[in-house]
Design a protein around this motif. Structure first.
Motif, mmCIF file in Angstrom:
data_model
loop_
_atom_site.group_PDB
_atom_site.id
_atom_site.type_symbol
_atom_site.label_atom_id
_atom_site.label_comp_id
_atom_site.label_asym_id
_atom_site.label_seq_id
_atom_site.Cartn_x
_atom_site.Cartn_y
_atom_site.Cartn_z
ATOM 1 N N SER A 610 12.474 -69.642 84.043
ATOM 2 C CA SER A 610 11.646 -70.010 82.892
ATOM 3 C C SER A 610 12.143 -69.227 81.684
ATOM 4 O O SER A 610 13.107 -68.470 81.753
ATOM 5 C CB SER A 610 10.174 -69.702 83.165
ATOM 6 O OG SER A 610 9.964 -68.307 83.210
ATOM 7 N N ASP A 647 4.806 -67.992 84.410
ATOM 8 C CA ASP A 647 4.373 -68.697 85.621
ATOM 9 C C ASP A 647 5.165 -68.210 86.832
ATOM 10 O O ASP A 647 6.311 -67.758 86.697
ATOM 11 C CB ASP A 647 4.595 -70.202 85.459
ATOM 12 C CG ASP A 647 3.704 -70.798 84.382
ATOM 13 O OD1 ASP A 647 2.479 -70.676 84.491
ATOM 14 O OD2 ASP A 647 4.258 -71.384 83.421
ATOM 15 N N ARG A 652 6.545 -76.335 93.168
ATOM 16 C CA ARG A 652 5.179 -76.522 92.677
ATOM 17 C C ARG A 652 4.179 -76.625 93.831
ATOM 18 O O ARG A 652 3.061 -76.103 93.738
ATOM 19 C CB ARG A 652 5.105 -77.781 91.809
ATOM 20 C CG ARG A 652 3.719 -78.028 91.229
ATOM 21 C CD ARG A 652 3.622 -79.319 90.447
ATOM 22 N NE ARG A 652 2.271 -79.519 89.929
ATOM 23 C CZ ARG A 652 1.823 -79.062 88.783
ATOM 24 N NH1 ARG A 652 2.637 -78.368 87.988
ATOM 25 N NH2 ARG A 652 0.575 -79.280 88.408
ATOM 26 N N ILE A 655 2.829 -73.193 94.871
ATOM 27 C CA ILE A 655 2.315 -72.243 93.875
ATOM 28 C C ILE A 655 0.871 -71.844 94.168
ATOM 29 O O ILE A 655 0.525 -70.657 94.105
ATOM 30 C CB ILE A 655 2.431 -72.842 92.457
ATOM 31 C CG1 ILE A 655 3.901 -73.044 92.098
ATOM 32 C CG2 ILE A 655 1.764 -71.925 91.441
ATOM 33 C CD1 ILE A 655 4.730 -71.788 92.077
ATOM 34 N N PHE A 675 -2.304 -63.641 84.439
ATOM 35 C CA PHE A 675 -1.047 -64.334 84.140
ATOM 36 C C PHE A 675 -0.881 -64.394 82.623
ATOM 37 O O PHE A 675 -1.736 -64.925 81.916
ATOM 38 C CB PHE A 675 -1.045 -65.739 84.740
ATOM 39 C CG PHE A 675 -1.002 -65.751 86.238
ATOM 40 C CD1 PHE A 675 0.210 -65.791 86.905
ATOM 41 C CD2 PHE A 675 -2.172 -65.702 86.980
ATOM 42 C CE1 PHE A 675 0.259 -65.793 88.290
ATOM 43 C CE2 PHE A 675 -2.141 -65.704 88.360
ATOM 44 C CZ PHE A 675 -0.918 -65.749 89.020
ATOM 45 N N VAL A 678 1.652 -68.141 80.103
ATOM 46 C CA VAL A 678 1.922 -69.261 81.010
ATOM 47 C C VAL A 678 1.915 -70.560 80.209
ATOM 48 O O VAL A 678 1.320 -70.659 79.134
ATOM 49 C CB VAL A 678 0.878 -69.332 82.143
ATOM 50 C CG1 VAL A 678 0.899 -68.054 82.957
ATOM 51 C CG2 VAL A 678 -0.523 -69.583 81.587
ATOM 52 N N TYR A 682 0.910 -75.537 84.974
ATOM 53 C CA TYR A 682 0.146 -75.049 86.120
ATOM 54 C C TYR A 682 -1.304 -74.729 85.777
ATOM 55 O O TYR A 682 -1.983 -74.045 86.553
ATOM 56 C CB TYR A 682 0.806 -73.788 86.697
ATOM 57 C CG TYR A 682 2.179 -74.005 87.285
ATOM 58 C CD1 TYR A 682 2.580 -75.261 87.714
ATOM 59 C CD2 TYR A 682 3.084 -72.955 87.422
ATOM 60 C CE1 TYR A 682 3.828 -75.467 88.260
ATOM 61 C CE2 TYR A 682 4.334 -73.149 87.968
ATOM 62 C CZ TYR A 682 4.713 -74.408 88.381
ATOM 63 O OH TYR A 682 5.955 -74.617 88.925
ATOM 64 N N TYR A 686 -4.239 -72.800 88.099
ATOM 65 C CA TYR A 686 -4.944 -71.567 87.726
ATOM 66 C C TYR A 686 -6.454 -71.807 87.700
ATOM 67 O O TYR A 686 -7.236 -70.954 88.137
ATOM 68 C CB TYR A 686 -4.470 -71.073 86.359
ATOM 69 C CG TYR A 686 -3.022 -70.654 86.314
ATOM 70 C CD1 TYR A 686 -2.511 -69.744 87.233
ATOM 71 C CD2 TYR A 686 -2.152 -71.167 85.354
ATOM 72 C CE1 TYR A 686 -1.179 -69.361 87.190
ATOM 73 C CE2 TYR A 686 -0.826 -70.792 85.300
ATOM 74 C CZ TYR A 686 -0.341 -69.888 86.229
ATOM 75 O OH TYR A 686 0.973 -69.514 86.179
#
Length: 920
Positions: A610, A647, A652, A655, A675, A678, A682, A686
């Motif tokens: 990322s 993230d 995925r 996660i 987090f 992000v 996602y 979360y």
């Protein structure tokens, strides 16, 4: 004009903070302070020694009668819960209803705050039996107006002279006005109970309240206040001798009215001072009045609350308020204060922007949601009290704390003479004195360990269990205090049957926390000394005979109390310090080792990264590998939080389970997971994991495929490019490994740019040669070859499609437009390399809180963005990056509902502004 806007923004910020925090508690706190200031004369006349003598010499049959009446007073409060159980058709057994009633009512008596504690506790308890919080919200609102109706009925008996209080009214006319006001509440209550407006706001389905329900509510409330008044009279009769039943009950009613109007927990302050004044008007001494107050609070408030704590602990030990088994609190339904949100699940309403909005979304689909939502928004109910997240462990911790305070109080107050003489016949005086010292030491240790019990730390449980047993033994050998020993053994038994739930390896300890506990224990030690040394005369001077027994004379001296307090405090802190130094906290990895960085490189060859992935190579962040190494978290510790940068990396579909696994890892050390920065991809994951969101700003992403210098819009960029090329400046991108001469040259630029300021970290790169060797460096040189500015690049590890900017530094005297040219050439160079996007970095607080319905905190952040230019160029930074026509992607902070956002913000600022040690 700008300064006025900044002042206005600051005023709005302070006003909003005041409205959200202070207003909810300032009224009761102010009333308590005012009452005690006004009543300082009465309080100065109290002799604690004489008061304690009166309490300890009460006959056992009288104590049992008072205790039974007080417990009956609390038991009849269950009528409220049985009423809402029947009216709202709650599928809860009668036994469970009674238990929930006892716990919630005793907690509300102790903590109070306008019934808020009882509301929150009820919601938590009933939720464990499958009652949605939205429905309990309606039930609590339905119940709230009924609670003081019994006191209102009794107020009319005072007005009618059945329970007279005329002498008290003659001294303080405002009390008479208050009694009339509370009496009129009954008229108002009966008048509106059957109204359509009341039915719409408070009753399920908007139906009118049946007469039977109205009568039952009045009866339940009348019984509650009547039994409480009877308990007060029994205590007064025992301690004061023959007293008038009517006058004593009248005094209680007036004092209760004053306490209710103060909104303080248990009427603290107003109730006490009214009783003190009333009993003195009835020709009783201040010491006798104080003894009545202490005994009433002990039997009516503290003993039932202790039983409530035991009920919570039993439930915690058997099936647990946080679910079955020793699961972490974040897995508990109650841990986040969340309510089940069927309206959202069914698609009836849009998904709320934050997890805490779920209860409001549910409530908005039902009748009477307006007043419910307003009440919840003002009080932040039911998540007002953080201790409700892990109720059973919290209760055990408070039992241990009370056990420690009880040992200290027992050691500070002289024992009964006949017990001292009996113990002296069995044991030697030195053994009794040693037992007294060890009792004090154990008391301080239990106070300090109570937090570890609430946090479910295994080593705290082990040591506390040992200390409770030892404290029970020394309570016997000190002065045959079997009452304290029995209580300690009960607490030890509760801990033993809950032993499987103490799973944590350790808990975070900060300097601020240590300072707080040191201050608290020091105050307790001082109170112990003052109580023990200055109450002896008051304790003994009213006895028919002075104590001449050798053991009493040798054990009860002020000098001994001072030495015992100092040794107990010092010994407790010495042992606790040893425990802290040896705690297994080192197992928590706070930095990446070289081997882990090599593992990171192999991981990124298979898994896309990322925009923040390259920061993991700085070495200041720990790496946690979840799901057998297929998901990666990069994190750093800040106080009691593990802050994940960006993230998680990985497939995925893994996660959600990986987040749970990482939360379990953090929970072993009593840490919560946050987090930071992000993206949107996602957010649903979360949210399902119990997180709320705060928008941090926007990321500027340039589409390199569409980027060009041609066109009218880029005239300024072409001008800058032509000028620097014409004047002989050069731009180059150097790939690692970099030479020592280059890094030394760039270090000089960095030092000049910092100008004595400290480097930042965590989400920002800093000048570290090992770190800079991992990525290309872009350098601008003057016509004579001098390096003027440089930028370190941060690969995104997505197979070369995206490049990000990292460290940016330049000399102070560079020509205007130098960094514009740097960015321009970087964009063109990355486009030549085949990159599709270039990340110009984050614009903090950009586009945050612009909607009037946004979160209050985000609206405050919007004010900072607009008017905070004096401290940080928020708007200027966004305008600068907008030159390159980027696309803007939002970045969020995902934080658990239990976290307090202002404090979390401070933790994040401290984390970014500190350099952490690298290495393992």
């Amino acid at each position: 004009m700008k300064e006025k806007l900044e002042r206005y923004a600051i005023f709005r910020l302070l006003a909003a903070l005041f409205r959200t925090r202070a207003v909810r508690f300032i009224i009761p706190v102010a009333v308590i302070a005012l009452v005690y200031i006004e009543g300082s004369h009465e309080l100065k006349q109290i002799h604690i020694g004489q008061t304690m003598r009166q309490l300890r010499e009460m006959p056992k049959p009288a104590v049992l009668l008072i205790l039974a009446t007080a417990l009956l007073s609390v038991a009849v409060m269950s009528g409220y819960d049985f009423l809402i159980r029947h009216h709202f058709r709650l599928k809860v057994s009668a036994r469970t209803t009674f238990r929930y009633s006892w716990i919630s009512n005793t907690f509300n008596n102790i903590l109070g705050f306008a019934g808020l504690t009882g509301a929150g506790v009820r919601t938590l308890l009933y939720k464990r039996s499958g009652v949605p919080a939205a429905k309990m919200g309606q039930a609590v609102l339905f119940l709230s107006p009924m609670v003081i109706t019994g006191l209102s009925i009794l107020s009319w008996t005072v007005v009618a002279g059945i329970f007279p209080a005329w002498e008290l009214f003659a001294v303080h006319k405002w009390l008479e006005v208050a009694v009339y006001g509370v009496g009129l509440y009954l008229v108002f209550f009966v008048g509106v109970q059957r109204s359509a407006l009341f039915a719409k706001w408070f009753n399920r389905g908007g139906e009118r309240i049946p007469f039977v329900t109205v009568g039952a509510s009045l009866g339940a409330s009348f019984l509650e206040w009547s039994f409480a008044a009877t308990t007060f009279w029994l205590i007064s009769r025992e301690l004061l001798g023959p007293v008038s039943f009517s006058e004593t009950v009248g005094l209680y009613i007036v004092a209760a009215v004053a306490g209710i109007l103060s909104m303080a927990p248990g009427g603290l302050g107003a109730f006490d001072l009214t009783v003190l004044m009333g009993l003195q008007i009835m020709h009783h001494s201040s010491d006798e009045a104080m003894a009545v107050l202490v005994m009433f609070r002990l039997f009516y408030y503290i003993v039932p609350w202790l039983i409530g704590l035991l009920l919570v602990a039993v439930d915690f030990a058997s099936k647990g308020l946080a679910g079955t088994g020793p699961e972490p609190e974040f897995l508990s339904e109650s841990s986040s204060g969340e309510t089940e949100c069927p309206a959202v699940k069914k698609g009836a309403v849009p998904a709320p922007a934050s997890a805490s909005s779920c209860a409001s979304a549910t409530a908005s689909t039902s009748e009477g949601s307006g007043i419910l939502n307003a009440w919840q928004r003002f009080w932040r109910w039911p998540g007002q009290y953080g201790f409700l997240t892990d109720f059973g462990a919290w209760a055990l911790g408070k039992l241990v704390l009370i056990g420690g305070l009880m040992l200290l109080l027992s050691a500070a107050t002289p024992a009964l003479l006949h017990r001292l003489r009996f113990t002296e016949r069995l044991l030697s005086l030195p053994l009794m004195q040693l037992s007294h010292l060890l009792t004090v030491l154990i008391g301080f240790l239990l106070v300090l360990l109570s937090r570890g019990i609430s946090l479910r730390v295994r080593r705290a449980y082990q040591l506390t269990t040992l200390l409770l047993w030892a404290g029970a033994v020394f309570s016997f050998t000190k002065a045959f205090d079997f009452e304290e020993a029995i209580f300690l053994l009960i607490v030890a038994f509760m801990l033993w049957i809950s032993r499987d739930r103490f799973y944590r390896e350790s808990a975070p300890v900060t300097g601020r926390l240590l300072g707080f506990w040191f201050l608290m224990t020091t105050l307790i030690a001082l109170s112990y000394y003052l109580l023990g040394s200055h109450m002896l005369d008051g304790f003994f001077k009213h006895l028919p005979m002075k104590p001449r027994n050798r053991v009493v004379h040798d054990m009860l001296t002020p000098h001994d109390y001072a030495i015992t307090a100092a040794l107990g405090l010092a010994g407790a802190w010495f042992l606790i310090t040893i425990m802290l130094l040896l705690r297994p906290y080192r197992q928590l990895k706070l930095g990446a080792s070289p081997e882990e960085l090599d593992q990171l490189t192999l991981f990124l060859q298979k898994t896309p990264g990322s925009y923040l992935t390259h920061m993991l190579y700085s070495g200041d962040k720990g790496l946690y590998w979840a799901k057998d190494g297929r998901v990666l978290f990069g994190y750093a510790k800040s106080r009691d939080k593990l802050v994940v940068l960006g993230d998680p990396l990985g497939p995925r579909e893994l996660i959600a389970d990986a987040i749970v696994e990482f939360q379990q890892y953090a929970d072993k050390y009593a840490l919560t997971v946050v987090f930071y920065q992000v993206g949107e991809d996602y957010l649903s994951i979360y949210h399902d994991s119990g997180y709320r969101f705060f928008k941090l700003g926007e990321e500027a992403l340039v589409n390199l495929e569409a980027f060009t210098l041609s066109g009218k819009r880029n005239t300024d960029l072409r001008t800058v490019n032509n000028r620097f090329e014409r004047e002989g400046y050069t731009f180059e991108v150097l790939t690692p490994p970099h030479t020592a001469e280059l890094l030394q040259e760039l270090n000089a630029i960095s030092t000049e740019w910092l100008d004595g300021k400290k480097e930042m970290g965590f989400s920002l790169g800093w000048f570290d040669e090992t770190y800079l060797q991992r990525a290309p460096l872009a350098v601008i040189r003057s016509a004579n070859g001098q390096a003027l500015a440089f930028v370190s690049l941060a690969p995104v590890y997505d197979r070369g499609r995206t490049m990000s900017i990292d460290l940016m530094r330049h000399r102070k005297d560079v020509p205007n437009g130098t960094m514009d040219w740097m960015f321009l050439r970087l964009l063109l160079w990355c486009k030549e390399q085949g990159c599709a996007r270039f990340n110009l970095g984050n614009a903090p607080l950009a586009s945050v809180g612009q909607n009037k319905r946004a979160m209050r905190e985000e609206r405050l952040a919007s004010l900072v963005f607009r008017y905070g230019g004096r401290w940080y160029g928020f708007q200027g930074l966004r305008r600068y990056k907008a030159k390159f026509s980027p696309e803007w992607e939002p970045r969020f902070l995902a934080y658990p509902v239990s976290a307090v956002l202002p404090l979390l913000t401070v933790d994040l600022v401290r984390l970014v502004n500190r350099r952490m040690k690298t290495g393992g």
